[in-house]
Scaffold this active site. Structure first.
Site, PDB file in Angstrom:
ATOM      1  CG  LEU A 249       8.635 -39.699  38.318  1.00 46.44           C
ATOM      2  CD1 LEU A 249       9.171 -40.868  37.488  1.00 46.44           C
ATOM      3  CD2 LEU A 249       8.395 -38.486  37.425  1.00 46.44           C
ATOM      4  N   GLY A 260      11.542 -44.472  47.087  1.00 43.93           N
ATOM      5  CA  GLY A 260      10.219 -44.891  46.638  1.00 43.93           C
ATOM      6  C   GLY A 260       9.451 -45.602  47.740  1.00 43.93           C
ATOM      7  CD  GLU A 283      -5.024 -45.055  37.157  1.00 40.93           C
ATOM      8  OE1 GLU A 283      -4.581 -44.559  36.108  1.00 40.93           O
ATOM      9  OE2 GLU A 283      -5.742 -44.433  37.954  1.00 40.93           O
TER      10      GLU A 283
END
Length: 468
Positions: A249, A260, A283
């Site tokens: 996040l 990011g 994931e």
């Protein structure tokens, strides 16, 4: 308007999040933003019943993310039988630690007690300059660390508010905490008064280690008879493992600035330095993360000769009938490169396909522009493109073999061609995105070099820094 509509409030608008810091005059808001969605808390309709002019202000202390909730409204629905207003306190208590419900004065007093030289937990892995001169720091810690676990307990609600399908990770089971690494992203603000730096939480990622069953060579009987188990504690870090990026996040005020990609690249580099890490996986990534990851992996691998040396073997002939040829790209060298850089098989295949597509002649290379005027392709160029399509189709078939095997030959070919068309458009979009990122990075670097030259030409570097 129905009576229920008068008492229903849009949850995304009612909930406001903010980062705050204490000042002599009270709290100051560093930044504020609204959630992307609230259905994990308030249901699919994202409505809160029972209030008018409802405001839920969730404040976070910018450095350590200590939360504080303040709820205000002009009117509250009076219960009629089973029709009752949403119990906001009870609902939020299921997602936030008890400290979030302290009185505002207690919250302010607590954050004022934080030392001016406070630093986040963990070791510094990376420091970099962001856009507009912003400075950032990435730290790594472990969930077994009390301070790090406290921050995670405070911020996990944000995963539900910004990540589609996001979920909490367990922090209560002590026997598995050391399997979790945490990577914190912080914005650093130098103080203008006491010479210290103020940290502002900008994002984080949790990474889990799991240990696959491994095959070992057969050993002589004597080795088994003399086998001794290690004594004392045996840390998980000594075992061969796959790492899985679980939560990832970046807070909205710090998005769209390459942060990011920086965080992902730092996590990957850290894993690459660990000799016990077999593979880095992700994931359930969403589309935005997939794009960022694709561009980052493509940029990284294009700097490695083991990857760039992989090419389409144009000497291969494609027969009109019979089995499709193998070895369009050297399978042994491809697998060696994948294992060397510890990228998951499907991800490596996709990035390799993108790269090879980018090297096709412009006359045959798929693009996002349908009416682009190009020259007529040569036979060699067309042949290389056909081999690339065959290479991609072979992977698509392996990946979807169970479904495709149930179709007849004609439908199977048609389905593969349709899927290939979608893949070509996706790759063209990502390659265009990668090109824009490269141009933006080059532009930012040039601007930074120009600024450095101007700074070096200044008669007073110290004054220039202080003025900034």
């Amino acid at each position: 308007m129905a009576e229920s509509d008068l008492w229903s409030v849009d949850a995304n608008s009612a909930l406001e999040l903010s980062l705050v810091e204490p000042t002599e005059d009270g709290l100051t808001t560093v930044t504020r933003f609204h959630p992307r969605f609230t259905y994990p808390l308030f249901g699919e309709e994202e409505q809160i019943f029972g209030y008018q002019d409802l405001k839920i202000n969730l404040q976070y202390h910018a450095p350590d993310m200590r939360p504080n909730v303040k709820i205000t409204h002009s009117k509250k629905f009076k219960s009629i039988g089973e029709t009752q207003p949403t119990d906001l306190d009870a609902l939020l208590q299921g997602y936030l630690p008890p400290v979030a419900f302290a009185k505002k004065r207690e919250f302010e007093d607590a954050i004022r007690l934080m030392p001016a030289d406070w630093t986040p937990p963990g070791e510094i892995l990376s420091e970099f300059d962001g856009v507009d001169g912003a400075k950032f720091e990435i730290r790594r810690s472990n969930l077994a660390d009390d301070a790090s676990r406290q921050i995670i307990d405070r911020v996990q609600l944000l995963i539900l508010l910004f990540i589609e399908g996001g979920s909490y990770i367990g922090t209560d089971t002590t026997d598995s905490l050391d399997r979790w690494d945490i990577f914190f992203l912080y914005n650093i603000k130098p103080s203008t008064t006491d010479g210290t730096s103020r940290y502002q939480f900008a994002g984080y990622s949790t990474v889990y280690k799991f240990f696959p069953l491994q095959r070992f060579p057969l050993e002589p009987k004597e080795a088994h008879e003399n086998l001794e188990l290690p004594s004392g504690e045996f840390p998980f870090s000594n075992l061969r493992s796959r790492t899985r990026i679980s939560q990832f996040l970046i807070l909205p005020p710090f998005q769209k600035s390459g942060n990011g990609s920086r965080l992902y690249r730092t996590i990957y580099d850290y894993c690459l330095r660990d000799p016990n890490v077999i593979e880095v996986t992700v994931e359930d990534p969403n589309e935005a993360f997939d794009d960022m990851r694709d561009v980052a992996d493509l940029d990284f691998l294009r700097q490695k000769s083991e990857f760039t040396d992989l090419r389409i073997n144009t000497d291969i002939h494609i027969p009109k009938q019979g089995a499709a040829p193998r070895g369009v790209v050297d399978e042994v060298k491809s697998e060696e490169a994948r294992c060397l850089y510890r990228i998951a098989p499907r991800q490596f295949s996709r990035v390799l396909e993108m790269h090879l597509m980018s090297r096709l002649a412009e006359t045959v290379r798929p693009t996002l522009v349908d009416d682009k005027v190009v020259a007529k392709p040569t036979k060699i160029e067309t042949h290389e493109y056909d081999l690339w399509k065959l290479f991609v189709k072979q992977r698509l078939y392996r990946h979807n073999k169970e479904v495709l095997s149930q179709l007849d030959r004609h439908d199977r070919i048609e389905r593969l061609n349709e899927t290939l068309g979608s893949v070509e458009l996706e790759y063209a979009r990502i390659l265009a995105l990668a090109e824009r990122r490269t141009q933006a990075t080059s532009s930012n670097l040039k601007r930074k070099l120009d600024d450095d030259e101007n700074t070096e030409g200044s008669s007073s570097k110290k004054a220039r820094v202080e003025d900034a």
